[in-house]
Design a protein around this motif. Structure first.
Motif, mmCIF file in Angstrom:
data_model
loop_
_atom_site.group_PDB
_atom_site.id
_atom_site.type_symbol
_atom_site.label_atom_id
_atom_site.label_comp_id
_atom_site.label_asym_id
_atom_site.label_seq_id
_atom_site.Cartn_x
_atom_site.Cartn_y
_atom_site.Cartn_z
ATOM 1 N N UNK A 60 44.145 21.242 35.162
ATOM 2 C CA UNK A 60 44.316 22.601 35.675
ATOM 3 C C UNK A 60 42.971 23.297 35.869
ATOM 4 N N UNK A 61 42.961 24.199 36.833
ATOM 5 C CA UNK A 61 41.751 24.964 37.094
ATOM 6 C C UNK A 61 41.463 25.890 35.923
ATOM 7 N N UNK A 62 40.198 26.116 35.695
ATOM 8 C CA UNK A 62 39.808 27.054 34.639
ATOM 9 C C UNK A 62 40.074 28.472 35.131
ATOM 10 N N UNK A 63 40.609 29.291 34.249
ATOM 11 C CA UNK A 63 40.996 30.642 34.646
ATOM 12 C C UNK A 63 40.011 31.697 34.189
ATOM 13 N N UNK A 72 37.913 33.641 36.958
ATOM 14 C CA UNK A 72 38.565 34.748 37.649
ATOM 15 C C UNK A 72 38.537 36.027 36.842
ATOM 16 N N UNK A 73 38.632 35.897 35.537
ATOM 17 C CA UNK A 73 38.576 37.068 34.657
ATOM 18 C C UNK A 73 37.189 37.688 34.719
ATOM 19 N N UNK A 74 36.164 36.852 34.621
ATOM 20 C CA UNK A 74 34.786 37.341 34.652
ATOM 21 C C UNK A 74 34.451 37.924 36.026
ATOM 22 N N UNK A 75 35.017 37.365 37.087
ATOM 23 C CA UNK A 75 34.768 37.896 38.427
ATOM 24 C C UNK A 75 35.246 39.344 38.544
ATOM 25 N N UNK A 76 36.362 39.663 37.940
ATOM 26 C CA UNK A 76 36.860 41.043 37.962
ATOM 27 C C UNK A 76 35.923 41.948 37.168
ATOM 28 N N UNK A 100 48.593 37.464 29.679
ATOM 29 C CA UNK A 100 47.373 37.525 28.881
ATOM 30 C C UNK A 100 46.128 37.559 29.776
ATOM 31 N N UNK A 101 46.128 36.773 30.834
ATOM 32 C CA UNK A 101 44.990 36.773 31.759
ATOM 33 C C UNK A 101 44.876 38.109 32.484
ATOM 34 N N UNK A 102 46.009 38.664 32.885
ATOM 35 C CA UNK A 102 45.999 39.970 33.542
ATOM 36 C C UNK A 102 45.485 41.050 32.586
ATOM 37 N N UNK A 103 45.964 41.009 31.352
ATOM 38 C CA UNK A 103 45.535 42.003 30.374
ATOM 39 C C UNK A 103 44.039 41.884 30.095
ATOM 40 N N UNK A 104 43.554 40.660 29.968
ATOM 41 C CA UNK A 104 42.135 40.456 29.697
ATOM 42 C C UNK A 104 41.277 40.914 30.874
#
Length: 96
Positions: free
Chosen positions: A8-11, A14-18, A68-72
């Motif tokens: 799976x792709x690392x997620x 995307x968090x750091x990009x935001x 969790x990813x959205x919240x982070x």
């Protein structure tokens, strides 16, 4: 039934990009927007970060830990914008 991803792709990227977008938007708003309008534009930037985090997390196409990813992403953007706003606020107090 779906098959699991083998690699799976690392997620986290995307968090750091935001967060990076939030930092860039906060600095641009702090430099170019008059002090009376900064709070309104920071709110707009936070809304843009929320929409971007939805887009990035949906682009990954993984349903596991989506909330969790959205919240982070969103909470990190809020903290970044808050720290930048506090910095510009303290600078305005010390300068004025």
């Amino acid at each position: 039934m779906s098959t699991p991803d083998l690699a799976p792709r690392r997620t986290f990227g995307g968090i750091v990009a935001v967060w990076v977008l939030a930092a860039v938007a906060g600095v641009v708003i702090g430099v170019f927007v008059p002090a009376g309008w900064r709070a309104q534009w920071i709110t707009v930037a936070m809304g843009a970060c929320l929409i971007l985090s939805f887009a990035v997390q949906l682009w990954y196409g993984r349903s596991q830990a989506f909330i969790q990813r959205m919240a982070l992403s969103t909470l990190g953007a809020l903290v970044v914008l808050g720290v930048i706003t506090a910095g510009f606020g303290l600078a305005a107090l010390l300068a004025g």
